[in-house]
Design a protein around this motif. Structure first.
Motif, PDB file in Angstrom:
ATOM      1  N   GLY A   1     -70.632 -21.756 -16.730  1.00  0.00           N
ATOM      2  CA  GLY A   1     -71.420 -22.450 -17.745  1.00  0.00           C
ATOM      3  C   GLY A   1     -71.469 -23.955 -17.594  1.00  0.00           C
ATOM      4  O   GLY A   1     -72.223 -24.628 -18.303  1.00  0.00           O
ATOM      5  N   SER A   2     -70.700 -24.515 -16.654  1.00  0.00           N
ATOM      6  CA  SER A   2     -70.656 -25.970 -16.493  1.00  0.00           C
ATOM      7  C   SER A   2     -71.892 -26.541 -15.809  1.00  0.00           C
ATOM      8  O   SER A   2     -72.104 -27.754 -15.836  1.00  0.00           O
ATOM      9  CB  SER A   2     -69.403 -26.366 -15.696  1.00  0.00           C
ATOM     10  OG  SER A   2     -68.237 -25.998 -16.393  1.00  0.00           O
ATOM     11  N   GLY A   3     -72.689 -25.691 -15.172  1.00  0.00           N
ATOM     12  CA  GLY A   3     -73.914 -26.166 -14.530  1.00  0.00           C
ATOM     13  C   GLY A   3     -73.731 -26.405 -13.044  1.00  0.00           C
ATOM     14  O   GLY A   3     -72.650 -26.791 -12.581  1.00  0.00           O
TER      15      GLY A   3
ATOM     16  N   LEU B   1     -69.108 -27.473 -22.602  1.00  0.00           N
ATOM     17  CA  LEU B   1     -68.897 -28.817 -23.141  1.00  0.00           C
ATOM     18  C   LEU B   1     -67.695 -28.844 -24.085  1.00  0.00           C
ATOM     19  O   LEU B   1     -66.887 -29.780 -24.049  1.00  0.00           O
ATOM     20  CB  LEU B   1     -70.149 -29.286 -23.890  1.00  0.00           C
ATOM     21  CG  LEU B   1     -71.357 -29.682 -23.033  1.00  0.00           C
ATOM     22  CD1 LEU B   1     -72.598 -29.841 -23.908  1.00  0.00           C
ATOM     23  CD2 LEU B   1     -71.083 -30.972 -22.268  1.00  0.00           C
ATOM     24  N   THR B   2     -67.567 -27.813 -24.920  1.00  0.00           N
ATOM     25  CA  THR B   2     -66.483 -27.828 -25.906  1.00  0.00           C
ATOM     26  C   THR B   2     -65.114 -27.659 -25.267  1.00  0.00           C
ATOM     27  O   THR B   2     -64.112 -28.082 -25.848  1.00  0.00           O
ATOM     28  CB  THR B   2     -66.676 -26.725 -26.968  1.00  0.00           C
ATOM     29  OG1 THR B   2     -66.772 -25.450 -26.319  1.00  0.00           O
ATOM     30  CG2 THR B   2     -67.936 -26.960 -27.782  1.00  0.00           C
ATOM     31  N   LEU B   3     -65.065 -27.048 -24.077  1.00  0.00           N
ATOM     32  CA  LEU B   3     -63.765 -26.908 -23.428  1.00  0.00           C
ATOM     33  C   LEU B   3     -63.136 -28.266 -23.147  1.00  0.00           C
ATOM     34  O   LEU B   3     -61.906 -28.392 -23.105  1.00  0.00           O
ATOM     35  CB  LEU B   3     -63.897 -26.116 -22.122  1.00  0.00           C
ATOM     36  CG  LEU B   3     -62.590 -25.858 -21.359  1.00  0.00           C
ATOM     37  CD1 LEU B   3     -61.571 -25.137 -22.239  1.00  0.00           C
ATOM     38  CD2 LEU B   3     -62.835 -25.080 -20.084  1.00  0.00           C
ATOM     39  N   TRP B   4     -63.973 -29.283 -22.971  1.00  0.00           N
ATOM     40  CA  TRP B   4     -63.446 -30.639 -22.779  1.00  0.00           C
ATOM     41  C   TRP B   4     -62.488 -31.000 -23.908  1.00  0.00           C
ATOM     42  O   TRP B   4     -61.449 -31.625 -23.693  1.00  0.00           O
ATOM     43  CB  TRP B   4     -64.594 -31.642 -22.734  1.00  0.00           C
ATOM     44  CG  TRP B   4     -64.192 -33.030 -23.104  1.00  0.00           C
ATOM     45  CD1 TRP B   4     -64.466 -33.698 -24.250  1.00  0.00           C
ATOM     46  CD2 TRP B   4     -63.396 -33.934 -22.311  1.00  0.00           C
ATOM     47  NE1 TRP B   4     -63.900 -34.953 -24.235  1.00  0.00           N
ATOM     48  CE2 TRP B   4     -63.243 -35.122 -23.060  1.00  0.00           C
ATOM     49  CE3 TRP B   4     -62.809 -33.850 -21.061  1.00  0.00           C
ATOM     50  CZ2 TRP B   4     -62.528 -36.204 -22.573  1.00  0.00           C
ATOM     51  CZ3 TRP B   4     -62.093 -34.938 -20.588  1.00  0.00           C
ATOM     52  CH2 TRP B   4     -61.963 -36.105 -21.339  1.00  0.00           C
ATOM     53  N   ALA B   5     -62.844 -30.584 -25.124  1.00  0.00           N
ATOM     54  CA  ALA B   5     -62.030 -30.948 -26.285  1.00  0.00           C
ATOM     55  C   ALA B   5     -60.668 -30.266 -26.278  1.00  0.00           C
ATOM     56  O   ALA B   5     -59.772 -30.669 -27.016  1.00  0.00           O
ATOM     57  CB  ALA B   5     -62.769 -30.590 -27.573  1.00  0.00           C
TER      58      ALA B   5
ATOM     59  N   LEU C   1     -67.822 -32.841 -18.090  1.00  0.00           N
ATOM     60  CA  LEU C   1     -68.048 -31.595 -17.375  1.00  0.00           C
ATOM     61  C   LEU C   1     -67.308 -31.591 -16.044  1.00  0.00           C
ATOM     62  O   LEU C   1     -66.797 -30.560 -15.605  1.00  0.00           O
ATOM     63  CB  LEU C   1     -69.545 -31.359 -17.161  1.00  0.00           C
ATOM     64  CG  LEU C   1     -70.318 -30.891 -18.407  1.00  0.00           C
ATOM     65  CD1 LEU C   1     -71.819 -30.836 -18.115  1.00  0.00           C
ATOM     66  CD2 LEU C   1     -69.827 -29.534 -18.883  1.00  0.00           C
ATOM     67  N   LEU C   2     -67.243 -32.747 -15.400  1.00  0.00           N
ATOM     68  CA  LEU C   2     -66.494 -32.856 -14.147  1.00  0.00           C
ATOM     69  C   LEU C   2     -65.006 -32.587 -14.398  1.00  0.00           C
ATOM     70  O   LEU C   2     -64.342 -31.874 -13.629  1.00  0.00           O
ATOM     71  CB  LEU C   2     -66.692 -34.243 -13.544  1.00  0.00           C
ATOM     72  CG  LEU C   2     -66.127 -34.475 -12.140  1.00  0.00           C
ATOM     73  CD1 LEU C   2     -66.739 -33.499 -11.155  1.00  0.00           C
ATOM     74  CD2 LEU C   2     -66.410 -35.915 -11.695  1.00  0.00           C
TER      75      LEU C   2
END
Length: 459
Positions: A414-416, A205-209, A361-362
């Motif tokens: 880890g993205s699911g 999730l944090t990679l989005w940032a 996430l996408l």
């Protein structure tokens, strides 16, 4: 992005200096992520800070890699240009396709976050879903028109919005420690899973940032002294963003209990309200609106530049390489943001936080393939150019590449499963597009050859 055949005196040449490039990098990273991610990370508890730290380290490695690549490859296109130079046209196409998907899905996510904070200021926007949806679409298309008018105007918007957005974040990240309730940090892992699983999920999730850390590499044709400016802007931008992210998230989790933070559509406004009362909440919400608006501007700029650069190399359809009368890739901008609009419309019914989480996430999944490939691109580019590295320089390239590649693969996992599935399908949909582009080009060549042949038969 300028046409390489154009003279150096064109209006867009050298429009972006170090300050504008740092603003582009920071502005594209510090946006909806830092303002909505505290709510997304709250279910994990303080262990999510571990995800931030690992992601920050991975982002810094990627920033150094992109800085080095910008010195080796000077043509526009960022990750696409580097992948194409290292691994050929098909690899370049897939990377450009994935990166482009990340940009227009990212635009959708940022627009959703913008609506969340506008809803804090004007509750009717959240209470009436159609108002929220309309607001997101208006924001996207307003900035599409700004970017069609020209890259220099977009750069000015980026500097102004970046400066304005940092003020409330710095206040929360520094002064907020005086409002922390340490009981909110217990237990450290509130996810109900293992520490490794929790950190991995939080990191995804944090990679989005950090998406956008390579922003300065994309419009390289418009950057002053790109070989110096791009590496500096990229590394400085990542360091600034990491400092803001970690401090703000730690404060948010300490000030607001996890169960309340997790359901907030405007978590930092809630933190500002605790710290400074209603006025504080409003000021933070205004800062968040400015921040997400600036991020939306930066992503919009890149969503036109990437397909434009690929079209110039005859990898994307030729129509996306056409410029408007303002010298900007209008067709690419319009198509990208039309797709972002469709994604918003399809997911908005899920609710603001749920829609935001899915879309980010996408975007992350679509970005990780370009990041992984670019991590190992430099050594291939040098080999193709007849440069064989030895000693410390070879060791540096190998270590950086290995770290960037391993990090990208780990974040992908880890993205699911659901997000990886959807992202993989979107990436695979690009393959027939590539075949169609090549088939069209082969037909054009055949027609030219027939024409030349018929002219040769004339008496």
């Amino acid at each position: 992005m300028t046409d390489r055949s154009a003279p150096e005196t064109t209006s867009t040449s050298g429009a972006l200096g170090l300050t504008a490039c740092i603003a582009l990098v920071v502005g594209n990273m510090i946006g909806s992520g830092v303002f909505l991610l505290p709510a997304s990370l709250a279910p994990f508890g303080p262990i999510a800070i571990g995800g931030w730290i690992l992601t920050s380290a991975g982002a810094l490695v990627l920033a150094i890699i992109f800085g080095r690549l910008s010195r080796v490859v000077s043509k526009p296109g960022g990750p696409y240009a580097y992948s194409q130079e290292a691994f050929g046209d098909f690899a370049g196409f897939i990377i450009a396709w994935g990166y482009w998907i990340a940009l227009w899905t990212g635009n959708a996510a940022v627009a959703v976050a913008l609506v969340g904070y506008l809803g804090f200021l004007f509750p009717i926007i959240i209470e009436v879903p159609m108002y929220g949806l309309s607001t997101a679409l208006v924001a996207i298309w307003t900035l599409t028109l700004v970017n069609i008018r020209g890259v220099e105007g977009a750069g000015l918007v980026q500097i102004v919005t970046t400066v304005l957005k940092l003020a409330p974040l710095i206040l929360i990240g520094t002064l907020g420690i005086f409002w922390i309730n340490t009981e909110n940090y217990v237990p450290v892992n509130q996810s109900g899973t293992t520490a490794f699983t929790a950190i991995s999920a939080a990191a995804a999730l944090t990679l989005w940032a950090y998406l956008g850390l390579e922003s300065a590499t994309v419009p390289s044709g418009d950057v002053i002294e790109p070989e110096k400016t791009i590496p500096r802007a990229t590394v400085i931008g990542v360091i600034i963003a990491a400092s803001v992210y970690i401090s703000v998230t730690a404060v948010s989790m300490g000030v607001i209990p996890a169960e309340l933070l997790a359901v907030s559509a405007a978590p930092l406004a809630a933190v500002g309200g605790v710290m400074f009362g209603p006025v504080g909440g409003v000021l933070v919400a205004v800062g968040a609106v400015i921040s997400t608006f600036g991020t939306l501007n930066g992503f919009t700029l890149l969503s036109g530049q990437v397909p434009y650069g690929a079209a110039l190399d005859r990898v994307f359809p030729a129509a996306l390489g056409q410029k408007s009368k303002f010298g900007t890739p209008a067709n690419a901008l319009i198509l990208s943001n039309a797709l972002a609009s469709v994604l918003i419309i399809m997911n908005y019914a899920q609710g603001l936080v749920a829609a935001f989480n899915f879309v980010i996430l996408l975007a992350v999944v679509a970005s990780l393939l370009p990041y992984a490939i670019c991590s190992v691109a430099e050594i291939m580019i040098r080999l193709k150019g007849g440069q064989v590295l030895h000693g410390p320089e070879l060791a540096k390239v190998i270590v950086l590449g290995a770290l960037g590649f391993i990090y990208s693969v780990w974040a992908f996992i880890g993205s699911g499963a659901e997000t990886v599935l959807v992202g993989s399908v979107l990436l695979l949909m690009g393959v027939p597009i590539h075949v169609w582009v090549r088939w069209s080009q082969a037909n054009e060549i055949e027609e030219i050859q027939k024409t030349d042949s018929s002219k040769g038969e004339l008496p």
